[in-house]
Design a protein around this motif. Structure first.
Motif, PDB file in Angstrom:
ATOM      1  N   GLU A 106       9.254   6.491  -2.684  1.00 36.02           N
ATOM      2  CA  GLU A 106      10.021   6.758  -1.465  1.00 36.02           C
ATOM      3  C   GLU A 106       9.117   6.691  -0.237  1.00 36.02           C
ATOM      4  N   SER A 107       9.514   5.865   0.736  1.00 34.76           N
ATOM      5  CA  SER A 107       8.778   5.709   1.980  1.00 34.76           C
ATOM      6  C   SER A 107       9.516   6.440   3.090  1.00 34.76           C
ATOM      7  N   LYS A 108       8.782   7.286   3.838  1.00 38.71           N
ATOM      8  CA  LYS A 108       9.393   8.094   4.889  1.00 38.71           C
ATOM      9  C   LYS A 108       8.903   7.692   6.270  1.00 38.71           C
ATOM     10  N   GLY A 109       8.786   6.403   6.478  1.00 37.06           N
ATOM     11  CA  GLY A 109       8.364   5.904   7.779  1.00 37.06           C
ATOM     12  C   GLY A 109       7.969   4.448   7.683  1.00 37.06           C
ATOM     13  N   MET A 110       7.608   3.871   8.840  1.00 40.14           N
ATOM     14  CA  MET A 110       7.200   2.473   8.889  1.00 40.14           C
ATOM     15  C   MET A 110       6.011   2.343   9.831  1.00 40.14           C
ATOM     16  N   VAL A 111       4.944   1.711   9.336  1.00 38.15           N
ATOM     17  CA  VAL A 111       3.792   1.414  10.187  1.00 38.15           C
ATOM     18  C   VAL A 111       4.130   0.175  11.014  1.00 38.15           C
ATOM     19  N   LEU A 112       4.108   0.309  12.347  1.00 42.53           N
ATOM     20  CA  LEU A 112       4.495  -0.795  13.218  1.00 42.53           C
ATOM     21  C   LEU A 112       3.356  -1.803  13.346  1.00 42.53           C
ATOM     22  N   CYS A 113       3.702  -3.075  13.151  1.00 44.57           N
ATOM     23  CA  CYS A 113       2.705  -4.153  13.126  1.00 44.57           C
ATOM     24  C   CYS A 113       3.200  -5.357  13.923  1.00 44.57           C
ATOM     25  N   THR A 114       2.280  -6.270  14.203  1.00 45.62           N
ATOM     26  CA  THR A 114       2.629  -7.577  14.752  1.00 45.62           C
ATOM     27  C   THR A 114       2.187  -8.635  13.750  1.00 45.62           C
TER      28      THR A 114
ATOM     29  N   TYR B 150       0.853  -1.187   0.000  1.00 48.03           N
ATOM     30  CA  TYR B 150       0.000   0.000   0.000  1.00 48.03           C
ATOM     31  C   TYR B 150       0.891   1.240   0.000  1.00 48.03           C
ATOM     32  N   VAL B 151       0.418   2.285  -0.645  1.00 48.05           N
ATOM     33  CA  VAL B 151       1.054   3.604  -0.538  1.00 48.05           C
ATOM     34  C   VAL B 151       0.086   4.486   0.255  1.00 48.05           C
ATOM     35  N   GLU B 152       0.546   4.951   1.404  1.00 48.49           N
ATOM     36  CA  GLU B 152      -0.322   5.693   2.313  1.00 48.49           C
ATOM     37  C   GLU B 152       0.163   7.121   2.487  1.00 48.49           C
ATOM     38  N   LYS B 153      -0.768   8.037   2.610  1.00 46.57           N
ATOM     39  CA  LYS B 153      -0.483   9.402   3.038  1.00 46.57           C
ATOM     40  C   LYS B 153      -0.906   9.478   4.502  1.00 46.57           C
ATOM     41  N   ILE B 154       0.053   9.755   5.383  1.00 50.86           N
ATOM     42  CA  ILE B 154      -0.224   9.685   6.823  1.00 50.86           C
ATOM     43  C   ILE B 154       0.003  11.049   7.473  1.00 50.86           C
ATOM     44  N   ASP B 155      -1.029  11.537   8.144  1.00 52.85           N
ATOM     45  CA  ASP B 155      -0.942  12.785   8.907  1.00 52.85           C
ATOM     46  C   ASP B 155      -0.222  12.499  10.216  1.00 52.85           C
ATOM     47  N   LEU B 156       0.951  13.105  10.399  1.00 53.84           N
ATOM     48  CA  LEU B 156       1.751  12.912  11.607  1.00 53.84           C
ATOM     49  C   LEU B 156       1.899  14.212  12.392  1.00 53.84           C
ATOM     50  N   GLY B 157       0.948  15.124  12.162  1.00 54.62           N
ATOM     51  CA  GLY B 157       0.994  16.396  12.864  1.00 54.62           C
ATOM     52  C   GLY B 157       2.004  17.356  12.268  1.00 54.62           C
ATOM     53  N   GLU B 158       2.463  17.058  11.065  1.00 54.08           N
ATOM     54  CA  GLU B 158       3.430  17.919  10.380  1.00 54.08           C
ATOM     55  C   GLU B 158       2.698  18.817   9.387  1.00 54.08           C
ATOM     56  N   SER B 159       3.444  19.647   8.669  1.00 51.63           N
ATOM     57  CA  SER B 159       2.817  20.601   7.750  1.00 51.63           C
ATOM     58  C   SER B 159       2.069  19.906   6.623  1.00 51.63           C
TER      59      SER B 159
ATOM     60  N   PRO C 101       1.073  15.623   4.999  1.00 56.55           N
ATOM     61  CA  PRO C 101       1.174  14.184   5.271  1.00 56.55           C
ATOM     62  C   PRO C 101       2.442  13.573   4.674  1.00 56.55           C
ATOM     63  N   ARG C 102       2.933  12.527   5.324  1.00 53.53           N
ATOM     64  CA  ARG C 102       4.099  11.786   4.812  1.00 53.53           C
ATOM     65  C   ARG C 102       3.626  10.625   3.940  1.00 53.53           C
ATOM     66  N   THR C 103       4.467  10.266   2.981  1.00 49.02           N
ATOM     67  CA  THR C 103       4.219   9.073   2.191  1.00 49.02           C
ATOM     68  C   THR C 103       4.911   7.894   2.854  1.00 49.02           C
ATOM     69  N   VAL C 104       4.156   6.844   3.131  1.00 52.73           N
ATOM     70  CA  VAL C 104       4.696   5.636   3.749  1.00 52.73           C
ATOM     71  C   VAL C 104       4.227   4.431   2.941  1.00 52.73           C
ATOM     72  N   VAL C 105       5.141   3.531   2.639  1.00 55.90           N
ATOM     73  CA  VAL C 105       4.805   2.308   1.915  1.00 55.90           C
ATOM     74  C   VAL C 105       4.785   1.149   2.908  1.00 55.90           C
TER      75      VAL C 105
END
Length: 528
Positions: free
Chosen positions: A437-445, A390-399, A401-405
């Motif tokens: 380009e992914s600028k983060g990681m969604v933490l999972c189990t 998945y390619v996600e746009k994630i709101d992290l409280g920054e100006s 959203p970040r792109t995260v794969v």
């Protein structure tokens, strides 16, 4: 009813009403027949914030006082640290002060004269030469098996338990002797520690005490009411709006009188605090039967069981009574002194200064180096060149959203990802994944064979950008983790869910700014 006018039978009724179990009834009767005031202590470890279920022991303490008992409240600060460091050593004094202030406020709100109570801090005597010597004596007679078994329901269970957790039951047993009491009061979850005390105190030459156990009040969502599960409890400082919100979500199935936290609260707290001839009043519209007052809990429970009392009307009535209890506490805790004390006892995690000059990474590899934040997925789509991503746009409280794969396409439906709150590791070096380009990681189990993968569950009330930290490991994260030094890989090896599905690092919880735990549907799994 004046204490001096009570018979020993009336005192026994007051002392034991609403308890689930009493160990040592013969001794209790003997003391009451002697017309001697019973000496009781109740202890609480100064860890998470006290919540509304604390009114259960407070209402019993009111009963003890009405029966003429001498009551000591122990703030078990040393126990709080030894229970897998639930309270960091640097915060112990502030949390003890907070507990004393909030418990005194609770007792005042239910009309208990606090001048009749004795408040003791554990470290006032638990570090003495005599107490320490008795601890050593206990270690010479207590088996590892018995110590672990005694603490199973109370001490936090982790994969690699610390020695301090094995000491915990022995210290609680010794408290009975050093506080010079006849009895100890606690929840039924303390039963194994109480029987441990009855077995081992006589081996040190000390007498066996009486033990009173109250039932555990179910949480709002079912299960035990816990300070670490936001949806399961009402905080003592929750606003009226938050009380309404939580009660609306509370589990209260029509006719179900078994697993019902609200019914239990009304039984063990409200009815025990009502004055003579005061009942539980439910306000209803005329078309729904009009207002009704229940003069006994049994009458109300029977009405609920027959579905004559609707959960919506019942919740509204409980809301009014809870706010009546909390209003005086909320008012007291608006004072500048208590606001400052609350912040010191339960400090929010340090915020990252994005404009601060770049600093060298800390020498140690503590989890404070990880910049984990709450993110809200505002947009999600399939990767154009990979059917597993998945390619996600994630709101992290920054100006913006970040792109995260994320490799979640085969595990979580697309529609379940949209607008979902997730935990994002934000300070990995950006990396391209199939050209994006992914600028983060969604933490999972994930389970052992990697057939089930679940993102960590974020407690309600969090907002994008909230910092997630590891209990007892607060600090400023690295601006960016150095991939050559394998910082993430080293720290990730100890990120796991425990048997309850709670996210931990070396047994310490991953917490939100409101000190709530991150969880997963999967237990005993790695987090990555």
């Amino acid at each position: 009813m004046a204490t001096s006018n009570l018979t020993w039978e009336e005192k026994q009724e007051l002392i034991t009403r609403n308890l689930q179990e009493t160990l040592g009834t013969d001794k209790l009767i003997s003391i009451l027949k002697e017309n001697r005031d019973l000496k009781i202590y109740w202890g609480t470890a100064t860890t998470g914030k006290p919540h509304v279920a604390y009114f259960v022991p407070m209402s019993k303490i009111a009963d003890f006082l009405r029966a003429g008992c001498e009551v000591t409240i122990l703030f078990a600060d040393l126990h709080a640290y030894l229970d897998n460091m639930k309270a960091p050593w640097t915060l112990l004094d502030f949390r003890t002060q907070y507990y004393e202030a909030v418990i005194k406020s609770m007792l005042r709100s239910i009309g208990v004269p606090i001048e009749k109570l004795k408040f003791v801090k554990g470290t006032d005597y638990q570090l003495s030469k005599e107490y320490t010597l008795d601890v050593y004596k206990l270690t010479s007679v207590v088996t590892q098996h018995d110590a672990k078994k005694a603490g199973a329901e109370v001490v936090k269970q982790v994969e690699h338990p610390l020695l301090s957790g094995l000491l915990y039951p022995g210290l609680q047993a010794l408290d009975e002797e050093y506080l010079k009491v006849d009895a100890q009061f606690g929840g039924v979850d303390q039963r194994k520690i109480f029987t441990f005390s009855e077995k081992y105190l006589p081996q040190l030459g000390y007498e066996k005490r009486i033990h009173f156990m109250s039932p555990m009040v179910p949480g709002l969502a079912g299960g035990k009411m816990s300070s670490s599960e936001e949806d399961s409890k009402i905080d003592l400082l929750d606003s009226a709006a938050n009380v309404k919100k939580k009660l609306k979500k509370a589990f209260c199935e029509p006719g179900n009188i078994v697993d019902n936290g609200l019914l239990s609260f009304v039984k063990h707290v409200l009815f025990s605090l009502f004055k003579e001839n005061e009942g539980f009043t439910v306000t209803r519209k005329p078309e729904n039967g009009g207002d009704i007052t229940y003069n006994s809990y049994e009458e109300m429970e029977a009405s609920f069981a027959k579905e004559q009392l609707h959960p919506g009307d019942f919740k509204l009535a409980v809301e009014g009574y809870i706010n009546r209890l909390l209003d005086p506490i909320r008012k007291e805790f608006t004072s500048p002194e208590l606001v400052a004390l609350t912040d010191k006892a339960y400090p929010p995690p340090a915020k990252v200064n994005k404009n601060a000059p770049k600093q060298e990474a800390p020498v140690d590899d503590g989890p404070h180096r990880l910049d984990i934040r709450v993110g809200k997925i505002v947009e999600v789509a399939m990767h154009p060149d990979a059917d597993s991503l998945y390619v996600e746009k994630i709101d992290l409280g920054e100006s913006e959203p970040r792109t995260v794969v994320s490799g979640l396409a085969k595990f979580v439906p697309l529609e379940d990802m949209q607008n979902r709150n997730v935990a994002v590791l934000c300070n990995l070096k950006p990396a391209k994944m199939r050209g994006v380009e992914s600028k983060g990681m969604v933490l999972c189990t994930s389970n052992e064979d990697h057939t089930i993968v679940e993102p960590l569950v974020i407690p309600d009330g969090c907002k994008p950008g909230d910092r997630i930290y590891v209990e007892g490991n607060e600090g400023t994260p690295d601006e960016q983790l150095n991939p050559k030094k394998k910082v993430w890989e080293k720290l990730q090896a100890d990120l796991k869910t425990n048997s309850n599905g709670e996210a931990t690092w070396k047994g310490c919880f991953l917490l939100t700014p409101s000190v709530e735990k991150l969880t997963s549907k999967l237990s005993n799994c790695s987090i990555k």
